[in-house]
Motif scaffolding. Structure first.
Motif, PDB file in Angstrom:
ATOM      1  N   UNK A  63       0.857  -1.186   0.000  1.00 13.59           N
ATOM      2  CA  UNK A  63       0.000   0.000   0.000  1.00 13.59           C
ATOM      3  C   UNK A  63       0.891   1.233   0.000  1.00 13.59           C
ATOM      4  N   UNK A  64       0.560   2.223  -0.827  1.00  9.36           N
ATOM      5  CA  UNK A  64       1.257   3.506  -0.819  1.00  9.36           C
ATOM      6  C   UNK A  64       0.307   4.557  -0.284  1.00  9.36           C
ATOM      7  N   UNK A  65       0.767   5.340   0.699  1.00 10.24           N
ATOM      8  CA  UNK A  65      -0.065   6.356   1.341  1.00 10.24           C
ATOM      9  C   UNK A  65       0.484   7.742   1.036  1.00 10.24           C
ATOM     10  N   UNK A  66      -0.355   8.606   0.475  1.00 11.07           N
ATOM     11  CA  UNK A  66       0.050   9.967   0.138  1.00 11.07           C
ATOM     12  C   UNK A  66      -0.984  10.600  -0.767  1.00 11.07           C
ATOM     13  N   UNK A  67      -0.742  11.834  -1.152  1.00 12.74           N
ATOM     14  CA  UNK A  67      -1.662  12.554  -2.020  1.00 12.74           C
ATOM     15  C   UNK A  67      -1.449  12.217  -3.485  1.00 12.74           C
ATOM     16  N   UNK A  68      -2.147  12.935  -4.356  1.00  9.42           N
ATOM     17  CA  UNK A  68      -2.036  12.696  -5.795  1.00  9.42           C
ATOM     18  C   UNK A  68      -0.599  12.839  -6.286  1.00  9.42           C
ATOM     19  N   UNK A  69       0.122  13.826  -5.742  1.00  9.43           N
ATOM     20  CA  UNK A  69       1.510  14.010  -6.147  1.00  9.43           C
ATOM     21  C   UNK A  69       2.394  12.845  -5.747  1.00  9.43           C
ATOM     22  N   UNK A  70       2.161  12.294  -4.567  1.00  7.82           N
ATOM     23  CA  UNK A  70       2.926  11.124  -4.124  1.00  7.82           C
ATOM     24  C   UNK A  70       2.677   9.940  -5.044  1.00  7.82           C
ATOM     25  N   UNK A  71       1.407   9.697  -5.387  1.00  3.27           N
ATOM     26  CA  UNK A  71       1.078   8.585  -6.288  1.00  3.27           C
ATOM     27  C   UNK A  71       1.705   8.828  -7.654  1.00  3.27           C
ATOM     28  N   UNK A  72       1.680  10.074  -8.109  1.00  3.85           N
ATOM     29  CA  UNK A  72       2.320  10.403  -9.381  1.00  3.85           C
ATOM     30  C   UNK A  72       3.796  10.032  -9.360  1.00  3.85           C
ATOM     31  N   UNK A  73       4.469  10.324  -8.254  1.00  4.48           N
ATOM     32  CA  UNK A  73       5.901  10.070  -8.170  1.00  4.48           C
ATOM     33  C   UNK A  73       6.285   8.612  -8.223  1.00  4.48           C
ATOM     34  N   UNK A  74       5.397   7.711  -7.785  1.00  2.00           N
ATOM     35  CA  UNK A  74       5.726   6.280  -7.783  1.00  2.00           C
ATOM     36  C   UNK A  74       5.113   5.541  -8.964  1.00  2.00           C
TER      37      UNK A  74
END
Length: 299
Positions: A63-74
């Motif tokens: 699971x990855x936890x973060x905002x839209x920018x965090x998801x974009x980065x991964x």
């Protein structure tokens, strides 16, 4: 089911609660939903590596936890994953999280995630720069920059920060001239903004009924000055933006945007802003990523 939750330790939600308290809250919420969790708080620059290690544990759900920018980065890591990945949205807007049916409190999100189903997600690329939901120039890129400014000035209230960012963006946006290419067709437009979305958004809350529709939708906010931008903003708030005379929209599987001033303009990718010059070639990667959603498989 055991989950390994990789958390952006710099996310605002984490900093507000405190890392240890936030991690404990995640663990408790998973246990309340009949699951278990191991929380790994990492610096943003280490998210790729931490998520890759979590994916290697085949007996756990990464699971990855973060905002839209965090998801974009991964996104590069998600593209290489051979199984569905869970998401816990911790940002302000959480476009992708809402589309996955993950909304409400952290506890509600975790409960939905524990009972979720795998779905496929189309991904967009711009000259090999990936994005999962939205990319734009003009008003939209200025809004993303102003949002960061407002967050620093008004850390006590996200709502106040959003209103300040929107107001400053409406006042300071300047029209741009863009050459838009779809196949052999070309059109030259003067616009306050151009927004490219992965699949079609609807309604006042900008939600996608399909995450694997296989199209881009291009929205052009006609240049009309302050009055035009205010009307467009009101149409978005009221949910009537589809019928707005200030907005022109069309769908395509590939589109090229070129600023006629040939300057390195600001472009937003899921809320993250970069400066890019030259033709921006938007290509679609259909069904490129698998995620876990609290909605039906036929998203």
């Amino acid at each position: 089911m055991h989950h390994i939750v990789v958390v952006n330790a710099r996310a605002g939600t984490v900093l507000e609660a405190g890392p240890e308290a936030f991690a404990a809250r995640i663990v408790a919420a998973f246990e309340a939903s009949g699951c278990t969790a191991e929380v790994r708080l990492v610096h943003p620059r280490d998210l790729d590596g931490a998520l890759s290690l979590a994916i290697e544990h085949e007996d756990c759900v990464p699971v990855i936890a973060g905002g839209d920018g965090t998801i974009n980065g991964v996104l590069p890591v998600l593209l290489q994953a051979d199984r569905p990945i869970g998401i816990l949205p911790l940002g302000t807007v959480n476009v992708l999280g809402r589309d996955l049916g993950l909304a409400g409190t952290l506890e509600h999100q975790i409960s939905a995630l524990c009972g979720g189903e795998p779905v496929v997600l189309d991904i967009g690329s711009v000259n090999d720069r990936l994005f999962h939901s939205l990319s734009g120039m003009g008003f939209f890129s200025l809004m993303a920059r102003q949002r960061e400014y407002a967050r620093r000035r008004f850390p006590f209230s996200r709502a106040v920060a959003f209103v300040v960012a929107a107001t400053r963006s409406i006042l300071f946006t300047r029209a741009i001239t863009v050459d838009i290419g779809v196949g052999a067709e070309r059109r030259l437009v003067q616009a306050d903004a151009v927004l490219v979305t992965v699949n079609s958004f609807e309604g006042v809350d900008w939600r996608r009924n399909r995450l694997d529709g296989g199209v881009f939708e291009v929205h052009i906010l006609n240049a009309g000055g302050l009055y035009s931008r205010c009307k467009a903003a009101l149409s978005v708030v009221s949910g009537r933006w589809r019928s707005s005379g200030n907005l022109t929209s069309f769908t395509a599987s590939e589109v090229t945007l070129t600023r006629r001033d040939k300057r390195r303009g600001h472009i937003t990718f899921d809320g993250e802003v970069e400066r890019k010059a030259g033709p921006l070639v938007y290509k679609l990667l259909p069904g490129a990523v698998r995620l876990i959603a609290a909605r039906e498989r036929s998203l």
